[in-house]
Enzyme design. Structure first.
Site, PDB file in Angstrom:
ATOM      1  N   TRP A  59       0.580  -1.136  -0.357  1.00 47.16           N
ATOM      2  CA  TRP A  59      -0.433   0.076  -0.221  1.00 47.16           C
ATOM      3  C   TRP A  59       1.154   1.655   0.020  1.00 47.16           C
ATOM      4  O   TRP A  59       0.017   2.129   0.440  1.00 47.16           O
ATOM      5  CB  TRP A  59      -1.261   0.110   1.175  1.00 47.16           C
ATOM      6  CG  TRP A  59      -2.114  -0.904   0.661  1.00 47.16           C
ATOM      7  CD1 TRP A  59      -2.772  -1.226   0.443  1.00 47.16           C
ATOM      8  CD2 TRP A  59      -1.323  -2.300   1.826  1.00 47.16           C
ATOM      9  NE1 TRP A  59      -3.068  -2.434   0.400  1.00 47.16           N
ATOM     10  CE2 TRP A  59      -2.787  -2.507   1.409  1.00 47.16           C
ATOM     11  CE3 TRP A  59      -1.053  -2.550   3.175  1.00 47.16           C
ATOM     12  CZ2 TRP A  59      -3.064  -4.428   2.585  1.00 47.16           C
ATOM     13  CZ3 TRP A  59      -1.566  -3.845   3.974  1.00 47.16           C
ATOM     14  CH2 TRP A  59      -2.447  -4.922   3.585  1.00 47.16           C
ATOM     15  N   HIS A  60       2.136   1.300  -0.528  1.00 50.62           N
ATOM     16  CA  HIS A  60       2.751   2.304  -0.993  1.00 50.62           C
ATOM     17  C   HIS A  60       2.609   3.054  -2.705  1.00 50.62           C
ATOM     18  O   HIS A  60       3.973   2.538  -3.118  1.00 50.62           O
ATOM     19  CB  HIS A  60       4.216   2.575  -0.215  1.00 50.62           C
ATOM     20  CG  HIS A  60       4.167   1.734   1.176  1.00 50.62           C
ATOM     21  ND1 HIS A  60       5.147   1.054   1.733  1.00 50.62           N
ATOM     22  CD2 HIS A  60       3.696   1.377   2.953  1.00 50.62           C
ATOM     23  CE1 HIS A  60       5.789   0.880   2.579  1.00 50.62           C
ATOM     24  NE2 HIS A  60       4.459   1.010   3.083  1.00 50.62           N
ATOM     25  N   PHE A  61       1.425   3.217  -2.922  1.00 50.59           N
ATOM     26  CA  PHE A  61       1.424   3.638  -3.627  1.00 50.59           C
ATOM     27  C   PHE A  61       1.504   4.771  -4.467  1.00 50.59           C
ATOM     28  O   PHE A  61       1.699   5.904  -2.621  1.00 50.59           O
ATOM     29  CB  PHE A  61       0.089   3.793  -4.238  1.00 50.59           C
ATOM     30  CG  PHE A  61      -0.719   2.416  -4.039  1.00 50.59           C
ATOM     31  CD1 PHE A  61      -0.801   1.179  -4.453  1.00 50.59           C
ATOM     32  CD2 PHE A  61      -2.385   3.131  -3.255  1.00 50.59           C
ATOM     33  CE1 PHE A  61      -1.147   0.349  -4.354  1.00 50.59           C
ATOM     34  CE2 PHE A  61      -3.370   1.653  -2.954  1.00 50.59           C
ATOM     35  CZ  PHE A  61      -2.774   0.257  -2.857  1.00 50.59           C
ATOM     36  N   HIS A  62       2.472   4.824  -5.263  1.00 51.43           N
ATOM     37  CA  HIS A  62       2.273   6.816  -5.085  1.00 51.43           C
ATOM     38  C   HIS A  62       2.753   7.541  -6.653  1.00 51.43           C
ATOM     39  O   HIS A  62       2.889   6.487  -7.675  1.00 51.43           O
ATOM     40  CB  HIS A  62       4.058   6.882  -5.016  1.00 51.43           C
ATOM     41  CG  HIS A  62       5.062   6.422  -5.055  1.00 51.43           C
ATOM     42  ND1 HIS A  62       5.250   5.096  -4.550  1.00 51.43           N
ATOM     43  CD2 HIS A  62       6.468   6.245  -5.943  1.00 51.43           C
ATOM     44  CE1 HIS A  62       6.802   4.505  -4.784  1.00 51.43           C
ATOM     45  NE2 HIS A  62       6.848   5.630  -5.656  1.00 51.43           N
TER      46      HIS A  62
END
Length: 490
Positions: free
Chosen positions: A420-423
């Site tokens: 969940w470390h979307f960027h």
């Protein structure tokens, strides 16, 4: 999600249809609770939260409940406990002023960050990392530096979780209004192209962590060609909206421990130039690990004394260079956009994953880890891992043959999950300027992880919260207002 415990939070459906504010913050999450709190020192601010409040839910507030919450909804990324800053190199690359960044981090840490602690399993992971060369030992440390460390925690000594929502307890309650169940559908422009108002729909759904590029597209900011597919008027043509989407892929192994382990999540971390190693213990983590789902079929009554608990070790790709994109699926904000991350499409990323898998072997063989793994396959282990046969030796978890590049690369692709470390999608220099204003729309800013070109530090949460404070202080300074010091409260 914003606090009802400290602040007057109201349901948006009970509020007047029209109201005026000097600043409107969309989303009561990691960055914008800090941003709204800072701006409320001097300005009338409206904070719109699409969900409700997290307070009173033990699965959110207590460390013992985090895995149950994720089992119910593994898409929910909010229940992390780990706190770690961005590296000095990332601060320089972002063009931030180091002294102001340090001040903003201190402001965050004073309010919600506690010294990390760990029990027997996390200690074994820490010692194993050091024994296998992930050095130096950096001890308790919030900085992102190579080696092994214990990060800060959002859980206090009593196991209660703090969050960005707690910043609101320091806001000026005469100037800040918080509305829940207020889902912003789009930003409305007048005939001259200036922002007129935001359109709110009342909803109790939470589409996820990719909302900023989606909201810009729905508001007519993006590729005019793409917007025409949905009959959306194009107000500002910015082809980079939704581009350069990146997620840090995670690959993990389940370790069945014959020794009791504590409930823990991501306290110890090993930081390498290619990958990051972390782990958790004390629950059944197989729900999120493709290929490891056999654990779900072992009923509690069948877990004999030689099967006390499970744990996991993960390797996260630190700086993936496989990029993807985000596009609309619908004009409804409640419909998730179409996102393609193109995991491991670049061969370098696969090479780094294989390096992480090789580290798994070393960790499991380290002296410190021996009490926490099976060395011989028992009947129960064989029933769980169909690849293993009873009586044969085992590393303590199912792993591919790392001498076989093709097998290991395929394992990386088939067992990857998100952390969940979307960027990306609203990156600085392409969609927003260095003050985080959207090009072509001076009053509109994007302040969150979608502006990053790289996920900062071990976990981006600390830096996203810092960014909310940093930009809020920057706005106050631009308007010649001195923000309150980090060691004072309202």
């Amino acid at each position: 999600m914003c606090s009802a415990e400290f602040f007057d939070v109201r349901d948006a459906t009970t509020e007047p249809l029209h109201a005026q504010y000097q600043y409107i913050a969309v989303g009561g999450g990691t960055a914008r609770c800090a941003l709204a709190t800072t701006l409320s020192e001097q300005y009338k601010v409206l904070l719109l939260e699409r969900g409700g409040t997290p307070y009173g839910n033990p699965r959110i507030e207590r460390v013992e409940g985090w895995s149950d919450l994720l089992v119910d909804d593994p898409r929910n990324p909010s229940e992390t406990r780990f706190y770690s800053r961005a590296s000095a190199a990332q601060v320089r690359a972002a063009g931030w002023k180091p002294s102001r960044v340090a001040e903003a981090y201190r402001w965050v840490e004073k309010k919600i960050v506690h010294p990390g602690s760990h029990g027997v399993w996390q200690t074994a992971l820490q010692d194993s990392l050091l024994q296998t060369g992930v050095t130096p030992n950096n001890g308790l440390n919030n900085d992102h530096i190579y080696g092994t460390k214990v990060g800060g925690s959002l859980f206090d000594k009593q196991g209660r979780r703090d969050s960005a929502a707690d910043f609101l307890s320091y806001a000026n309650d005469k100037l800040l209004t918080v509305l829940t169940f207020a889902n912003v559908q789009r930003i409305i422009f007048d005939n001259s192209g200036k922002i007129y108002h935001v359109e709110i729909i009342y909803s109790k759904t939470q589409p996820g962590a990719l909302g900023s590029p989606q909201l810009l597209l729905l508001s007519g900011i993006g590729s005019c060609e793409h917007l025409a597919e949905f009959n959306i008027t194009c107000h500002v043509e910015l082809n980079a909206v939704g581009a350069d989407m990146v997620d840090n892929p995670k690959n993990a192994i389940v370790v069945l421990s014959p020794t009791p382990v504590e409930t823990s999540l991501l306290s110890v971390v090993g930081i390498d130039k290619e990958f990051i190693i972390e782990g958790g213990s004390g629950s059944n983590f197989s729900w999120q690990l493709p290929g490891m789902g056999q654990l779900n079929y072992v009923a509690p009554s069948q877990r004999t004394p030689d099967f006390v608990a499970s744990a996991f070790i993960l390797t996260k790709l630190y700086d993936p260079i496989s990029y993807g994109s985000l596009r609309l699926n619908s004009t409804d904000i409640n419909r998730n956009p179409y996102v393609k991350f193109n995991y491991y499409s670049h061969p370098r990323d696969i090479e780094y994953c294989i390096s992480g898998v090789k580290r798994f072997y070393k960790l499991l063989r380290a002296p410190a880890f021996q009490p926490f793994r099976f060395t011989t396959v028992t009947s129960l282990v064989a029933s769980i891992y169909y690849q293993l046969k009873e009586g044969e030796s085992t590393e303590g978890a199912y792993l591919p043959d790392v001498s076989n590049y093709t097998e290991t690369a395929e394992w990386c692709r088939t067992t990857l999950t998100t952390i969940w470390h979307f960027h990306g999608g609203c990156t600085v220099g392409k969609v927003v300027d260095k003050s985080y204003r959207v090009f072509g729309t001076r009053p509109l800013r994007v302040v969150d992880g979608s502006t990053f070109t790289k996920s900062p530090g071990t976990n981006p949460q600390a830096t996203v919260m810092m960014l909310g404070r940093y930009v809020g202080v920057k706005i106050l300074k631009e308007r010649r207002i001195t923000p309150k010091a980090a060691n004072t409260t309202n």
